[in-house]
Design a protein around this motif. Structure first.
Motif, PDB file in Angstrom:
ATOM      1  N   UNK A  92       0.809  -1.234   0.000  1.00 32.80           N
ATOM      2  CA  UNK A  92      -0.087  -0.066   0.008  1.00 32.80           C
ATOM      3  C   UNK A  92       0.800   1.198   0.126  1.00 32.80           C
ATOM      4  N   UNK A  93       1.919   1.273   0.857  1.00 33.90           N
ATOM      5  CA  UNK A  93       2.676   2.370   0.660  1.00 33.90           C
ATOM      6  C   UNK A  93       3.326   2.697  -0.402  1.00 33.90           C
ATOM      7  N   UNK A  94       3.861   1.601  -1.201  1.00 29.19           N
ATOM      8  CA  UNK A  94       4.400   1.834  -2.494  1.00 29.19           C
ATOM      9  C   UNK A  94       3.351   2.319  -3.512  1.00 29.19           C
ATOM     10  N   UNK A  95       2.215   1.821  -3.338  1.00 32.23           N
ATOM     11  CA  UNK A  95       1.120   2.051  -4.289  1.00 32.23           C
ATOM     12  C   UNK A  95       0.831   3.567  -4.229  1.00 32.23           C
ATOM     13  N   UNK A  96       0.741   4.109  -3.004  1.00 31.91           N
ATOM     14  CA  UNK A  96       0.497   5.503  -2.598  1.00 31.91           C
ATOM     15  C   UNK A  96       1.750   6.195  -2.977  1.00 31.91           C
ATOM     16  N   UNK A  97       3.040   5.878  -2.998  1.00 27.92           N
ATOM     17  CA  UNK A  97       3.986   6.645  -3.478  1.00 27.92           C
ATOM     18  C   UNK A  97       3.830   6.862  -4.928  1.00 27.92           C
ATOM     19  N   UNK A 127      -1.189   5.015   6.599  1.00 30.26           N
ATOM     20  CA  UNK A 127      -1.096   6.497   6.471  1.00 30.26           C
ATOM     21  C   UNK A 127       0.367   6.794   7.044  1.00 30.26           C
ATOM     22  N   UNK A 128       0.556   6.470   8.419  1.00 26.18           N
ATOM     23  CA  UNK A 128       2.034   7.056   8.885  1.00 26.18           C
ATOM     24  C   UNK A 128       3.189   6.022   8.489  1.00 26.18           C
ATOM     25  N   UNK A 129       3.140   5.194   8.093  1.00 33.72           N
ATOM     26  CA  UNK A 129       4.106   4.328   7.569  1.00 33.72           C
ATOM     27  C   UNK A 129       4.590   4.998   5.920  1.00 33.72           C
ATOM     28  N   UNK A 130       3.678   5.418   5.189  1.00 32.51           N
ATOM     29  CA  UNK A 130       3.771   5.849   4.095  1.00 32.51           C
ATOM     30  C   UNK A 130       4.409   7.219   4.103  1.00 32.51           C
ATOM     31  N   UNK A 131       4.027   8.047   5.196  1.00 37.11           N
ATOM     32  CA  UNK A 131       4.521   9.422   5.265  1.00 37.11           C
ATOM     33  C   UNK A 131       5.815   9.342   6.193  1.00 37.11           C
ATOM     34  N   UNK A 132       5.988   8.561   6.852  1.00 38.73           N
ATOM     35  CA  UNK A 132       7.429   7.994   7.314  1.00 38.73           C
ATOM     36  C   UNK A 132       8.445   7.658   6.332  1.00 38.73           C
ATOM     37  N   UNK A 136       7.141  13.459   1.593  1.00 36.72           N
ATOM     38  CA  UNK A 136       6.798  14.402   0.735  1.00 36.72           C
ATOM     39  C   UNK A 136       5.643  14.046  -0.016  1.00 36.72           C
ATOM     40  N   UNK A 137       4.993  12.763   0.111  1.00 39.55           N
ATOM     41  CA  UNK A 137       3.756  12.343  -0.443  1.00 39.55           C
ATOM     42  C   UNK A 137       2.752  13.383   0.050  1.00 39.55           C
ATOM     43  N   UNK A 138       2.023  13.884  -0.790  1.00 42.99           N
ATOM     44  CA  UNK A 138       0.658  14.591  -0.690  1.00 42.99           C
ATOM     45  C   UNK A 138      -0.394  13.717  -0.385  1.00 42.99           C
ATOM     46  N   UNK A 139      -0.447  13.064   0.412  1.00 47.55           N
ATOM     47  CA  UNK A 139      -1.573  11.790   0.558  1.00 47.55           C
ATOM     48  C   UNK A 139      -3.036  12.354   1.128  1.00 47.55           C
ATOM     49  N   UNK A 140      -3.719  12.203   0.355  1.00 46.65           N
ATOM     50  CA  UNK A 140      -5.264  12.697   0.713  1.00 46.65           C
ATOM     51  C   UNK A 140      -6.079  11.467   1.084  1.00 46.65           C
ATOM     52  N   UNK A 141      -6.851  11.886   2.270  1.00 48.07           N
ATOM     53  CA  UNK A 141      -7.816  11.066   2.981  1.00 48.07           C
ATOM     54  C   UNK A 141      -9.198  11.493   2.626  1.00 48.07           C
ATOM     55  N   UNK A 142      -9.989  10.613   2.084  1.00 46.33           N
ATOM     56  CA  UNK A 142     -11.328  11.022   1.563  1.00 46.33           C
ATOM     57  C   UNK A 142     -12.395   9.988   2.491  1.00 46.33           C
ATOM     58  N   UNK A 143     -13.107  10.693   3.216  1.00 49.63           N
ATOM     59  CA  UNK A 143     -14.111  10.117   4.051  1.00 49.63           C
ATOM     60  C   UNK A 143     -15.207   9.697   3.150  1.00 49.63           C
ATOM     61  N   UNK A 144     -15.901   8.782   3.059  1.00 50.88           N
ATOM     62  CA  UNK A 144     -16.998   8.335   2.410  1.00 50.88           C
ATOM     63  C   UNK A 144     -18.288   7.846   2.996  1.00 50.88           C
ATOM     64  N   UNK A 145     -19.558   8.288   2.629  1.00 51.01           N
ATOM     65  CA  UNK A 145     -20.694   7.680   3.227  1.00 51.01           C
ATOM     66  C   UNK A 145     -21.633   6.982   2.366  1.00 51.01           C
ATOM     67  N   UNK A 146     -21.855   5.655   2.442  1.00 51.31           N
ATOM     68  CA  UNK A 146     -22.537   4.948   1.806  1.00 51.31           C
ATOM     69  C   UNK A 146     -23.949   4.634   2.327  1.00 51.31           C
ATOM     70  N   UNK A 147     -25.093   5.158   1.653  1.00 49.12           N
ATOM     71  CA  UNK A 147     -26.357   4.835   2.182  1.00 49.12           C
ATOM     72  C   UNK A 147     -27.334   4.403   1.575  1.00 49.12           C
ATOM     73  N   UNK A 148     -28.256   3.299   2.043  1.00 52.00           N
ATOM     74  CA  UNK A 148     -29.210   2.507   1.298  1.00 52.00           C
ATOM     75  C   UNK A 148     -30.541   2.726   1.874  1.00 52.00           C
ATOM     76  N   UNK A 149     -31.596   2.904   1.001  1.00 56.63           N
ATOM     77  CA  UNK A 149     -32.868   2.882   1.423  1.00 56.63           C
ATOM     78  C   UNK A 149     -33.341   1.727   2.242  1.00 56.63           C
ATOM     79  N   UNK A 150     -32.931   0.524   1.729  1.00 58.43           N
ATOM     80  CA  UNK A 150     -33.327  -0.856   2.451  1.00 58.43           C
ATOM     81  C   UNK A 150     -32.387  -1.964   1.868  1.00 58.43           C
TER      82      UNK A 150
END
Length: 327
Positions: A92-97, A127-132, A136-150
């Motif tokens: 994951x760290x290498x992919x984010x890089x 997150x922290x392993x990648x930045x360590x 210089x990686x400009x890592x962005x964290x995107x929260x996502x909300x999934x919603x269903x009627x039923x």
């Protein structure tokens, strides 16, 4: 997905950068459909961290790997397997890089309850392993909300809210343990604003009241406000009275897809142990067995009556499917 869901509403997908490394962090209710919705609607070709238990069979493992799914082990998978996560986290760290996108469901499991459960700390390590390793990686964290009627029913409707990006660097200090706690709390809070979050106290009573009020679960901000205001001035989602027409086209659809329907109803569905997997297996039948069945019928009708009649029949079934789902 278009034929399966009545409505798919997407909000703020512009928050997802096209050329930066991102972690999409989402709540997890509806098993594989959660991943499919993010994969098809986020605008990024993403990698997915997936519970290792589903990788046990060789064929399934190869299929999931081909779909860019990476196995992640949990404590319930056995302490001896936890060390296997080291290689995955390094990947994951290498992919984010390389400015790739990774999707994680930090609750660690799925559950149909309309609440954001406590987050595991695995994503914080990434997150922290990648930045360590790559500060210089400009890592962005995107929260996502999934919603269903039923989520158990078909057809269902869904809404996906992509939150504002958070810079991972903003959570770095000299105390990593405190950083982990702050990051977990912030992401949980962000996700809870993007999906319906019913507090654990009096959950069943609150959920029953919301259902009685017929709130719009595709609008989590309004539903959460309804809960916070003790059910006063709640927005409702009263649907037009066309239930009879819906039932007619649904019955017509079942009649035209009788064999796949019977296989689903009496062979597949009774074997599903977790209710969260009902929609996933139903969707699997819809994208595999149904097209195969229609192909067989098309060939049979072509042989008996010619290709024109066969095409008219198949197109008619597709139209009936749309009417049964979209009305």
């Amino acid at each position: 997905m278009f034929f399966y869901f009545r409505r798919i509403k997407i909000y703020h997908v512009e928050n997802i950068s096209k050329n930066k490394p991102i972690l999409l962090l989402s709540n997890h209710q509806n098993a594989l459909l959660d991943a499919l919705l993010i994969a098809t609607k986020s605008g990024r070709f993403s990698y997915f961290l997936t519970r290792a238990a589903v990788f046990k069979k060789t064929l399934v493992s190869k299929l999931l790997m081909s779909l860019q799914m990476l196995p992640v082990y949990r404590v319930r998978d056995g302490w001896s397997n936890i060390t296997n996560n080291n290689a995955i986290f390094e990947t994951c760290t290498e992919l984010l890089n390389k400015n790739e996108a990774i999707v994680i469901f930090p609750e660690g499991s799925h559950n149909l309850k309309r609440a954001v459960r406590p987050l595991s700390k695995g994503f914080t390590r990434i997150v922290f392993d990648t930045l360590e390793k790559y500060p210089d990686t400009d890592l962005q964290l995107i929260p996502v909300g999934l919603n269903f009627e039923n989520a158990e029913k078909f057809p269902d409707s869904t809404s996906i809210y992509f939150g504002k990006p958070l810079s991972a660097k903003d959570f770095i200090s000299e105390n990593r343990n405190e950083d982990v706690l702050k990051l977990k709390a912030r992401i949980q809070s962000e996700i809870a604003q993007l999906t319906t979050h019913i507090p654990s106290d009096n959950y069943d009573e609150t959920a029953a009241t919301l259902n009685r009020l017929q709130v719009d679960y595709l609008n989590p901000k309004a539903v959460n406000s309804c809960i916070a205001n003790h059910f006063e001035n709640c927005e409702t989602n009263r649907k037009p009275k066309i239930k009879g027409i819906r039932l007619f086209f649904k019955a017509l659809l079942i009649l035209n897809l009788l064999i796949p329907y019977l296989i689903w109803k009496f062979v597949v569905q009774p074997k599903i142990d977790e209710v969260e997997f009902v929609s996933t297996f139903r969707f699997a039948i819809a994208i595999t067995l149904v097209p195969f069945y229609l192909l067989i019928v098309w060939l049979f009708l072509t042989f008996l009556f010619g290709i024109k009649i066969a095409l008219i029949y198949v197109i008619s079934v597709l139209i009936i499917s749309l009417l049964a789902v979209k009305l």
